[in-house]
Design an enzyme around this catalytic site. Structure first.
Site, short mmCIF file in Angstrom:
data_model
loop_
_atom_site.label_atom_id
_atom_site.label_comp_id
_atom_site.label_asym_id
_atom_site.label_seq_id
_atom_site.Cartn_x
_atom_site.Cartn_y
_atom_site.Cartn_z
N HIS A 61 0.81 -1.22 0.00
CA HIS A 61 0.00 0.00 0.00
C HIS A 61 0.84 1.27 0.00
O HIS A 61 1.87 1.36 0.66
CB HIS A 61 -1.02 -0.01 1.14
CG HIS A 61 -0.49 -0.02 2.53
ND1 HIS A 61 -0.30 1.13 3.25
CD2 HIS A 61 -0.13 -1.03 3.35
CE1 HIS A 61 0.14 0.82 4.46
NE2 HIS A 61 0.26 -0.47 4.55
N GLU A 194 -5.19 1.31 2.46
CA GLU A 194 -5.06 0.10 3.30
C GLU A 194 -5.31 0.43 4.76
O GLU A 194 -5.94 -0.33 5.48
CB GLU A 194 -3.66 -0.50 3.13
CG GLU A 194 -3.49 -1.87 3.79
CD GLU A 194 -3.02 -1.84 5.24
OE1 GLU A 194 -3.01 -2.89 5.88
OE2 GLU A 194 -2.69 -0.74 5.76
N HIS A 303 3.34 2.99 13.45
CA HIS A 303 2.42 4.05 13.02
C HIS A 303 2.79 5.41 13.61
O HIS A 303 1.92 6.16 14.04
CB HIS A 303 0.98 3.68 13.37
CG HIS A 303 0.37 2.73 12.37
ND1 HIS A 303 -0.95 2.37 12.40
CD2 HIS A 303 0.92 2.08 11.32
CE1 HIS A 303 -1.18 1.52 11.41
NE2 HIS A 303 -0.06 1.33 10.75
CO CO Z 1 -0.08 0.24 8.82
ZN ZN Z 2 0.89 -1.41 6.30
#
Ligand code: CO
Ligand code: ZN
Length: 331
Positions: A61, A194, A303
């Protein structure tokens, strides 16, 4: 295109056009067909020459975790929501950058120790002192990503924003270039959205109708204090996914991937995720059902603005994808 360059592009979920254009320009010479579908996936097709070839869809992604302005306040501060899953305590104190270059610092409307899980507790300070001044630079709906430069750390480790999942994009781009004559018909899908529920891969899989789907993505580490339980270790090879919360990978395909690693001396580890998902889930449930697997790079602090990844793991992943594309798959 280099990995570090890819990480520094802005491509928040739903707003991946810059990343898509750069990747398309870079891989054009290595694709028999290059298409962009209505949702924004970039699909690079490479025709295979094998007698028992299959339709193989690889998906990485392009989108990254980001933020979107929901309101501009009278005092010039911005309220935001997240696009994709962010942690409040990671966002707090970080810098974010809008697509026009405007940069802001994320701070809090409540004392930091009282922060919960609600992003409306946070605000973004771009240095403006009134709504009027702020609106000259940003508006409701504008999106921003983390600021996080690409820096080499000790050994083969590097840190950057957006390693999730530009590293997967990079691995697919390298596979296309290093193994330009695949055995299978390979669809390299640079997917969108995604992080908000594998939306792009779902659409691409329904168009391509692959026999086999492989997500190329990151997976969280389990080798630092405070982590979830699991066996993922950074620097210990490419992870071959067995299951996560969204998908249970095809046993035969997993066995095939393990065999390729063992035969070619590619360092690998078995990945079972307690919490997490990837594009493999969308491919798995598409069409009449698709056999899926996933090739993952173990990353730390995924993240956020400072995601760590080991370049040797990345290289191992590229070799595995090359082996996969290059020969018959018996299931
Ligand atoms: Co991710
Ligand atoms: Zn990912």
């Amino acid at each position: 295109m280099r990995f570090d360059e890819l990480t520094q592009l802005t491509g928040v979920s739903g707003y991946e056009s810059t990343v898509r254009e750069k990747i398309a320009a870079d891989v054009r010479g290595f694709a028999d067909e290059l298409t962009v579908d209505a949702i924004g996936n970039l699909i690079a097709f490479r025709k295979g020459s094998g007698t028992a070839k299959r339709r193989v869809m690889l998906a990485a992604h392009m989108d990254e975790i980001g933020f979107q302005v929901i309101k501009v306040l009278e005092d010039g501060l911005l309220m935001i929501k997240t696009l994709g899953h962010s942690f409040l305590h990671v966002a707090y104190g970080s810098r974010i950058r809008f697509r026009n270059g405007t940069t802001g610092v994320v701070s809090s409307r409540v004392p930091a120790e009282k922060l919960g899980k609600d992003f409306t507790d946070l605000f973004v300070d771009i240095g403006a002192n009134s709504k009027e001044e702020a609106l000259k630079h940003v508006d409701v709906g504008d999106v921003a990503c983390y600021v996080g430069d690409f820096t080499p750390l000790v050994g083969r480790t590097v840190v950057s924003k957006a390693v999730d999942d530009r590293v997967g994009c990079y691995m697919m781009m390298e596979t296309m270039k290093r193994w330009p004559k695949p055995y299978h018909d390979v669809y390299y899908v640079f997917s969108v959205q995604e992080e908000v529920g594998c939306r792009g891969a779902k659409v691409a899989a329904s168009t391509i109708r692959p026999d086999i789907g492989i997500a190329v993505d990151v997976t969280p580490h389990h080798d630092r204090p405070g982590d979830l339980e699991g066996s993922n270790r950074q620097g210990k090879g490419i992870a071959v996914k067995i299951s996560d919360t969204s998908v249970i990978c095809d046993e035969g395909l997993c066995a095939h991937l393990f065999d390729l690693c063992r035969r070619d001396g590619i360092p690998f580890q078995k990945e079972v995720l307690y919490v997490g998902g990837c594009d493999a889930s969308a491919m798995n449930l598409s069409w009449e059902g698709v056999r899926v697997g996933a090739v993952s790079v173990v990353t730390r602090y995924t993240h956020g603005p400072g995601c760590l990844v080991d370049l040797d793991d990345v290289e191992a992943g590229i070799r595995l994808l090359g082996a996969l594309a290059g020969e018959e798959i018996r299931l």
